[in-house]
Structures are given as C-alpha cells and as structure tokens.
Design an enzyme around this catalytic site. Structure first.
Site, mmCIF file in Angstrom:
data_model
loop_
_atom_site.group_PDB
_atom_site.id
_atom_site.type_symbol
_atom_site.label_atom_id
_atom_site.label_comp_id
_atom_site.label_asym_id
_atom_site.label_seq_id
_atom_site.Cartn_x
_atom_site.Cartn_y
_atom_site.Cartn_z
ATOM 1 N N LYS A 9 0.838 -1.199 0.000
ATOM 2 C CA LYS A 9 0.000 0.000 0.000
ATOM 3 C C LYS A 9 0.881 1.260 0.000
ATOM 4 O O LYS A 9 2.100 1.170 0.203
ATOM 5 C CB LYS A 9 -0.924 -0.034 1.216
ATOM 6 C CG LYS A 9 -1.925 -1.208 1.179
ATOM 7 C CD LYS A 9 -2.823 -1.190 2.407
ATOM 8 C CE LYS A 9 -3.799 -2.350 2.388
ATOM 9 N NZ LYS A 9 -4.729 -2.297 3.557
ATOM 10 N N TYR A 49 -12.331 -2.043 -2.946
ATOM 11 C CA TYR A 49 -12.823 -2.127 -1.573
ATOM 12 C C TYR A 49 -14.348 -2.067 -1.506
ATOM 13 O O TYR A 49 -14.907 -1.710 -0.461
ATOM 14 C CB TYR A 49 -12.182 -1.022 -0.720
ATOM 15 C CG TYR A 49 -10.742 -1.324 -0.345
ATOM 16 C CD1 TYR A 49 -10.394 -2.503 0.318
ATOM 17 C CD2 TYR A 49 -9.714 -0.428 -0.647
ATOM 18 C CE1 TYR A 49 -9.086 -2.795 0.658
ATOM 19 C CE2 TYR A 49 -8.386 -0.707 -0.317
ATOM 20 C CZ TYR A 49 -8.087 -1.884 0.352
ATOM 21 O OH TYR A 49 -6.783 -2.165 0.690
ATOM 22 N N ASN A 112 -1.853 -0.332 7.290
ATOM 23 C CA ASN A 112 -1.279 -1.654 7.603
ATOM 24 C C ASN A 112 -0.423 -2.214 6.463
ATOM 25 O O ASN A 112 -0.199 -3.411 6.355
ATOM 26 C CB ASN A 112 -2.382 -2.634 8.049
ATOM 27 C CG ASN A 112 -3.444 -2.852 6.992
ATOM 28 O OD1 ASN A 112 -3.333 -2.335 5.893
ATOM 29 N ND2 ASN A 112 -4.470 -3.619 7.317
ATOM 30 N N HIS A 115 -1.771 -5.482 1.233
ATOM 31 C CA HIS A 115 -3.031 -6.167 0.932
ATOM 32 C C HIS A 115 -2.738 -7.544 0.354
ATOM 33 O O HIS A 115 -1.789 -7.691 -0.423
ATOM 34 C CB HIS A 115 -3.828 -5.359 -0.100
ATOM 35 C CG HIS A 115 -4.933 -6.148 -0.756
ATOM 36 N ND1 HIS A 115 -6.172 -6.301 -0.174
ATOM 37 C CD2 HIS A 115 -4.976 -6.854 -1.921
ATOM 38 C CE1 HIS A 115 -6.931 -7.065 -0.966
ATOM 39 N NE2 HIS A 115 -6.231 -7.406 -2.031
ATOM 40 N N GLU A 126 -8.705 -9.603 -8.929
ATOM 41 C CA GLU A 126 -7.758 -8.525 -8.643
ATOM 42 C C GLU A 126 -6.577 -8.587 -9.613
ATOM 43 O O GLU A 126 -6.102 -7.549 -10.086
ATOM 44 C CB GLU A 126 -7.325 -8.602 -7.163
ATOM 45 C CG GLU A 126 -8.481 -8.225 -6.243
ATOM 46 C CD GLU A 126 -8.265 -8.500 -4.758
ATOM 47 O OE1 GLU A 126 -7.195 -9.025 -4.382
ATOM 48 O OE2 GLU A 126 -9.176 -8.184 -3.980
HETATM 49 P P1 IDP Z 1 -7.640 -7.292 5.022
HETATM 50 O O1 IDP Z 1 -6.838 -6.184 4.369
HETATM 51 O O2 IDP Z 1 -6.869 -7.955 6.128
HETATM 52 O O3 IDP Z 1 -8.196 -8.281 4.018
HETATM 53 P P2 IDP Z 1 -10.305 -6.129 5.153
HETATM 54 O O4 IDP Z 1 -11.340 -6.452 6.170
HETATM 55 O O5 IDP Z 1 -10.513 -6.603 3.753
HETATM 56 O O6 IDP Z 1 -8.893 -6.609 5.742
HETATM 57 O O7 IDP Z 1 -10.163 -4.547 5.143
HETATM 58 C C1 IDP Z 1 -9.474 -3.893 4.110
HETATM 59 C C2 IDP Z 1 -8.633 -2.791 4.695
HETATM 60 O O8 IDP Z 1 -9.469 -1.811 5.290
HETATM 61 C C3 IDP Z 1 -7.683 -3.219 5.806
HETATM 62 O O9 IDP Z 1 -6.477 -3.798 5.317
HETATM 63 C C4 IDP Z 1 -7.430 -1.903 6.514
HETATM 64 O O10 IDP Z 1 -6.417 -1.149 5.867
HETATM 65 C C5 IDP Z 1 -8.757 -1.175 6.341
HETATM 66 N N1 IDP Z 1 -9.524 -1.264 7.576
HETATM 67 C C6 IDP Z 1 -10.124 -2.354 8.079
HETATM 68 N N2 IDP Z 1 -10.728 -2.061 9.251
HETATM 69 C C7 IDP Z 1 -10.478 -0.741 9.471
HETATM 70 C C8 IDP Z 1 -10.839 0.158 10.534
HETATM 71 O O11 IDP Z 1 -11.512 -0.191 11.503
HETATM 72 N N3 IDP Z 1 -10.393 1.451 10.402
HETATM 73 C C9 IDP Z 1 -9.661 1.872 9.324
HETATM 74 N N4 IDP Z 1 -9.306 1.055 8.330
HETATM 75 C C10 IDP Z 1 -9.707 -0.233 8.406
HETATM 76 MG MG MG Z 2 -9.526 -7.900 2.467
#
Ligand code: IDP
Ligand code: MG
Length: 132
Positions: A9, A49, A112, A115, A126
């Site tokens: 990212k 997303y 984080n 992805h 994707e």
């Molecule tokens: P993943 O990336 O582990 O698959 P997902 O549930 O698909 O997790 O969520 C996509 C992205 O959305 C996460 O990687 C994170 O960057 C962001 N995200 C998820 N939950 C939160 C939150 O509570 N606050 C802000 N960003 C979030």
């Molecule tokens: Mg995801």
C-alpha cells in the site's frame, strides 16, 4: 500452482518496504510472477474495496489507497492465497503476530502497509484488474 494478488500500500511504498516485503515472499518459497508500480484511480479503489462500502472508514480507506503509488504483485505457490494471508498477518497490526509482515512493520489498522487477496476468486479478479 495457485496464484494470489498482493499489493504494498502507499504507506509501505513510501517507507521503502517493497524490497523487504518481496524478500519475505521469496524466502517463504513463493515465485514472483509479475510486479508493477501503480497509481490507483478513485474508481478502481472504490471497486477494489467495494465489500467495505458500508463501513464508516470507507472514504478514508479510498483516500488513503489513492494517496500515492502502490506496488502490485502476482505470487505463485502452494495454497498461495491462504499462505500469503498467513505471511501478511492479521488485519489489525496490534493483533498481528511478530514474524508476520504487519506484525513486524505496522502499528495502525488504517495504515497496515499490505493487501492480500482473501479468496481464489478474488485473487483472479484482482489480478485481472491490476494486470490487464
Ligand atoms: P484485510 O486487508 O486484512 O483483508 P479487510 O477487512 O478486507 O482486511 O479490510 C481492508 C482494509 O481496510 C484493511 O487492510 C485496513 O487497511 C482497512 N480497515 C479495516 N478495518 C479498518 C478500521 O476499523 N479502520 C480503518 N481502516 C480499516
Ligand atoms: Mg480484504
């Protein structure tokens, strides 16, 4: 052999973590099939997303993912989708174990750094969208 889609990212790219992340996948035994620097459009990001559209953080997430270049990759290996997710670690870096990429390199769920596709079907989608 299964393929998965992985993306460093904008925060990971800006912090210069691409090389170390690529190394982790290579060390684990994955084979790099393709990789490229991409600037996502808002439309692509909202589609990517789309499953999170109802979340309060959706606008913030889209703004973040288009805030700078990402490094998109295709990795191949045994159970690539599942094994890449394990290497990446829990979504929230506070809960990600040491030794995982998020556990070692990130602190905040909103940034984080990486992805990984969550299913074989999504991986195929994707890969198509990023490498057509
Ligand atoms: P993943 O990336 O582990 O698959 P997902 O549930 O698909 O997790 O969520 C996509 C992205 O959305 C996460 O990687 C994170 O960057 C962001 N995200 C998820 N939950 C939160 C939150 O509570 N606050 C802000 N960003 C979030
Ligand atoms: Mg995801």
């Amino acid at each position: 052999m299964e393929r998965t889609f992985v993306m460093v990212k904008p925060d990971g790219y800006a912090r210069g973590l691409v090389g170390r992340i690529v190394t982790r996948f290579e060390e684990k035994g994955f084979t790099l099939v393709d990789g490229r620097v991409v600037q996502l459009t808002r439309e692509h990001a909202e589609h990517h997303y789309g499953h999170l559209r109802s979340k309060v953080f959706f606008d913030e997430l889209v703004d973040f993912i288009i805030s700078g270049p990402v490094f998109a990759m295709i990795w191949e290996g045994k159970d690539a989708v599942k094994n890449a997710r394990a290497l990446i670690g829990a979504t929230n870096p506070s809960e990600a174990l040491a030794g995982t990429i998020r556990g070692d390199f990130a602190l905040d769920v909103a940034s984080n750094i990486i992805h990984g596709s969550d299913s074989v079907e999504n991986a195929e989608q994707e890969i198509k969208l990023f490498f057509q």
